[in-house]
Design a protein around this motif. Sequence first.
Motif, short mmCIF file in Angstrom:
data_model
loop_
_atom_site.label_atom_id
_atom_site.label_comp_id
_atom_site.label_asym_id
_atom_site.label_seq_id
_atom_site.Cartn_x
_atom_site.Cartn_y
_atom_site.Cartn_z
N ARG A 1 0.80 -1.28 0.03
CA ARG A 1 0.07 -0.08 -0.07
C ARG A 1 0.79 1.25 0.20
NH1 ARG A 1 -2.28 3.39 3.87
NH2 ARG A 1 -4.40 4.06 3.50
N LEU A 2 0.51 2.06 -0.82
CA LEU A 2 1.33 3.51 -0.92
C LEU A 2 0.82 4.23 0.34
CD1 LEU A 2 1.81 2.76 -3.81
CD2 LEU A 2 1.55 5.09 -4.46
N PRO A 3 1.60 5.36 0.70
CA PRO A 3 1.11 6.28 1.66
C PRO A 3 -0.33 7.05 1.43
CG PRO A 3 3.24 6.54 1.45
CD PRO A 3 2.90 5.54 0.10
N SER A 4 -0.84 7.54 2.36
CA SER A 4 -2.27 8.16 2.04
C SER A 4 -1.98 9.38 1.20
CB SER A 4 -2.84 8.61 3.34
OG SER A 4 -2.03 9.74 3.76
N ARG A 5 -3.10 9.84 0.39
CA ARG A 5 -2.89 11.18 -0.39
C ARG A 5 -2.53 12.11 0.41
NH1 ARG A 5 -4.59 7.11 -2.96
NH2 ARG A 5 -6.22 7.58 -5.02
N ALA A 6 -3.00 12.33 1.61
CA ALA A 6 -2.73 13.44 2.60
C ALA A 6 -1.22 13.41 2.75
CB ALA A 6 -3.52 13.52 3.80
N LYS A 7 -0.66 12.26 2.91
CA LYS A 7 0.74 12.33 3.41
C LYS A 7 1.58 12.44 2.08
CE LYS A 7 4.14 9.28 5.71
NZ LYS A 7 4.34 8.19 6.56
N LEU A 8 1.10 11.97 0.87
CA LEU A 8 2.05 12.26 -0.23
C LEU A 8 1.86 13.96 -0.57
CD1 LEU A 8 0.80 9.24 -2.30
CD2 LEU A 8 3.46 9.53 -1.47
N ALA A 9 0.75 14.32 -0.32
CA ALA A 9 0.40 15.51 -0.67
C ALA A 9 1.48 16.55 0.11
CB ALA A 9 -1.04 16.24 -0.56
N GLU A 10 1.70 16.22 1.27
CA GLU A 10 2.59 16.86 2.40
C GLU A 10 4.10 16.94 2.05
OE1 GLU A 10 3.58 17.16 7.19
OE2 GLU A 10 2.14 15.69 6.43
N GLU A 11 4.19 15.41 1.57
CA GLU A 11 5.79 15.34 1.24
C GLU A 11 6.06 16.05 -0.07
OE1 GLU A 11 8.16 11.49 -0.27
OE2 GLU A 11 6.30 11.09 0.69
N TYR A 12 5.15 16.20 -1.14
CA TYR A 12 5.53 16.80 -2.44
C TYR A 12 5.19 18.44 -2.38
CZ TYR A 12 6.73 12.37 -4.26
OH TYR A 12 7.40 10.94 -4.57
N GLY A 13 4.49 18.69 -1.08
CA GLY A 13 4.10 20.11 -1.04
C GLY A 13 3.29 20.49 -2.15
N VAL A 14 2.26 19.93 -2.37
CA VAL A 14 0.94 20.18 -3.33
C VAL A 14 -0.19 19.96 -2.55
CG1 VAL A 14 2.60 19.51 -5.36
CG2 VAL A 14 1.09 17.56 -4.39
N GLY A 15 -1.36 19.84 -3.43
CA GLY A 15 -2.70 19.94 -2.84
C GLY A 15 -2.96 18.31 -3.12
N ARG A 16 -4.15 17.97 -2.55
CA ARG A 16 -4.39 16.36 -2.44
C ARG A 16 -4.87 16.07 -3.92
NH1 ARG A 16 -7.52 14.69 3.05
NH2 ARG A 16 -5.77 15.51 4.42
N ASN A 17 -5.68 17.19 -4.64
CA ASN A 17 -6.38 17.04 -5.90
C ASN A 17 -5.00 16.73 -6.69
OD1 ASN A 17 -5.32 19.63 -5.61
ND2 ASN A 17 -6.60 20.25 -7.28
N VAL A 18 -3.93 17.33 -6.86
CA VAL A 18 -2.90 16.94 -7.46
C VAL A 18 -2.25 15.69 -7.19
CG1 VAL A 18 -0.17 17.68 -8.26
CG2 VAL A 18 -2.10 19.43 -7.52
#
Length: 252
Positions: free
Chosen positions: A28-45
Amino acid sequence: MPREAPYLAVADALRARVLAGEWAVGKRLPSRAKLAEEYGVGRNVVQRAVDGLIIAGLLEGRAGSGTYVRTPRERLRMVRSRHLGRRGGPPCLTGMKERGRAGAWDAHSQVRVPAPGAIAERLAIGPGDLCVNTHYEFLADGQPVQLSESWEPMALTDGTPIMLPEMGPLAGKGVVERMRSIGVVVETVVELPRPARATRAQANLLGIGVGDLVLRIERIIYDTDGQPVETADIVIPDVRREVAYEFGIDRS
């Protein structure tokens, strides 16, 4: 130079991490929220980036669970040939260089089915004119690889031995040979392929997820007078099949 869209940059980064083995198949990949925080983008991105990788077959989404690295699957080739019906077998499956060819199919026909408006327009008949409606499920190595819904005007075949495509002396021989037997010569086949998402019914029959990418091919077959003799909607799961079109060269 124009800057790459953020979702494409995120998709490229995630693809590289998956291919490098950071997340193994089935993980399983990290959650959308965690990936968004990691990459400094919005969840929709992140959502758009992940959706692209799901369509590409690298990831899969599981409802209520998350996103996982998908088991790699070979996409078998299906050849759509201009030589319709000349090589034997069902009309949708002929062609050279085809891998994982469908070896069996189930079919169910209904007679005297009123043509819906869109089908009537394709067949150049009146809305509500009676047709033979046939549903097909094609299998390769026991796995569903294609669906097809075919419509033929009853005014053309009613009272003939070929009225039911999968019954009678020419059962399973395909539109070209069946029509030839009643004096109708097929000359042209027009196919319009479009990407689409699997409906719940299609997903259940094909063993894929609801909303998975499919190729929907709208086909119309014409006789020498330009009259449509059959139309069909063909559905092919993208994760299992790649479609190649074969064209001969006119040397005259």
